[in-house]
Motif scaffolding. Sequence first.
Motif, PDB file in Angstrom:
ATOM      1  N   CYS A  31      98.751  11.992  20.506  1.00 35.63           N
ATOM      2  CA  CYS A  31      97.481  12.711  20.463  1.00 35.63           C
ATOM      3  C   CYS A  31      97.539  13.848  19.440  1.00 35.63           C
ATOM      4  N   PRO A  32      96.636  13.888  18.478  1.00 36.03           N
ATOM      5  CA  PRO A  32      96.636  14.958  17.478  1.00 36.03           C
ATOM      6  C   PRO A  32      96.391  16.339  18.085  1.00 36.03           C
ATOM      7  N   HIS A  33      95.802  16.367  19.288  1.00 36.03           N
ATOM      8  CA  HIS A  33      95.448  17.645  19.907  1.00 36.03           C
ATOM      9  C   HIS A  33      96.580  18.226  20.752  1.00 36.03           C
ATOM     10  N   CYS A  34      97.157  17.396  21.638  1.00 39.53           N
ATOM     11  CA  CYS A  34      98.167  17.937  22.571  1.00 39.53           C
ATOM     12  C   CYS A  34      99.535  17.269  22.466  1.00 39.53           C
ATOM     13  N   GLN A  58      91.530   7.562  23.873  1.00 45.82           N
ATOM     14  CA  GLN A  58      91.371   8.770  24.693  1.00 45.82           C
ATOM     15  C   GLN A  58      92.700   9.154  25.321  1.00 45.82           C
ATOM     16  N   CYS A  59      93.165  10.354  24.995  1.00 46.23           N
ATOM     17  CA  CYS A  59      94.430  10.846  25.525  1.00 46.23           C
ATOM     18  C   CYS A  59      94.302  11.072  27.035  1.00 46.23           C
ATOM     19  N   GLN A  65      89.226  12.441  22.645  1.00 45.09           N
ATOM     20  CA  GLN A  65      89.063  11.128  22.029  1.00 45.09           C
ATOM     21  C   GLN A  65      89.292  11.226  20.520  1.00 45.09           C
ATOM     22  N   THR A  66      89.918  10.203  19.967  1.00 49.49           N
ATOM     23  CA  THR A  66      90.128  10.173  18.523  1.00 49.49           C
ATOM     24  C   THR A  66      90.047   8.729  18.040  1.00 49.49           C
ATOM     25  N   SER A  67      89.760   8.569  16.773  1.00 48.51           N
ATOM     26  CA  SER A  67      89.748   7.241  16.155  1.00 48.51           C
ATOM     27  C   SER A  67      90.911   7.166  15.175  1.00 48.51           C
ATOM     28  N   VAL A  68      91.195   5.985  14.669  1.00 49.13           N
ATOM     29  CA  VAL A  68      92.315   5.850  13.743  1.00 49.13           C
ATOM     30  C   VAL A  68      92.028   6.543  12.410  1.00 49.13           C
TER      31      VAL A  68
END
Length: 300
Positions: A31-34, A58-59, A65-68
Amino acid sequence: MHLLEFQERFATEMACDEYLFAQRWPDGFVCPHCGGRDYSEVISKARRHAEDRMPLLQCKACTRQTSVTAGTLFHKTKTDLRKWFLAVYLVANDKRGVAATTIARNIGVSYPTAWSMLNKIRQAMADRNARYQLGGLVQIDDAFFGGESHGEGKRGRGSDQDPVIVAVEVERHKPKHIMLAMVPDLTRQTVSAVLSERLQSSCVWETDGSTTYAACAKELEPASHIVTKSGTPEAHETFEWIDKIISLAKAFINGTYHGRMEYRQSYLEEFVYRFNRRHFGHRLVERLLFTCANTKPVNI
């Protein structure tokens, strides 16, 4: 990778998405966020061309949520990834540099879109170039690009041309890697800032006796500083590769890009990226795709 193989491999948006996933997270999703690694797939009907794309990721830890494509060069693009990938292929396989008109014609987009795509790809090249420092024996000089360089116009220092710092890492009498940086001036402060960032502190400098480089060497303290005066008979042979790199870079810019001044550093970065990977052959396509997949969004 030949064109037919490339087109077969990336024939769909899903194939491009899957490739980006593997390039961004070769050891599995992070996850880019956490930094969480567990995720679930979310299909959003409101998403453009959702049926042809990988679902959102979705982490499970932070629910972000993130996309590639999020956080990459392709972030929020409205252009199909298939067209992006083909543009990258065309850029990687034309060592002379490819014009926006050629991209527009070959992938079926407008000229402004092709121009924006090309500039973003060049920025990805620049970001990758900036990650590396030259080491070992490094020859350093400067050159002047553009402006008035013939007739009654001044040449070199004092002209209206743009100064460019040129550094060549030499190994076994051949160039290994290079660096070209356009600068506002050739003062000690400006040159020192560039060299401290782009050269390893343990490298050996070789210059032509310029007082600017002597002052920079005194400040930055490289492992050694070799001086070969530009007026000595052996200077031309000593700095053979510096002269060749300058000549090739000018031909590259003046050829495809007709010496345009506004984006000259961008063109220099493209030249450097290509030169430093000149032995990659068809593998350059995948290296450039990897570079784009791991470059943060660029606003053009």
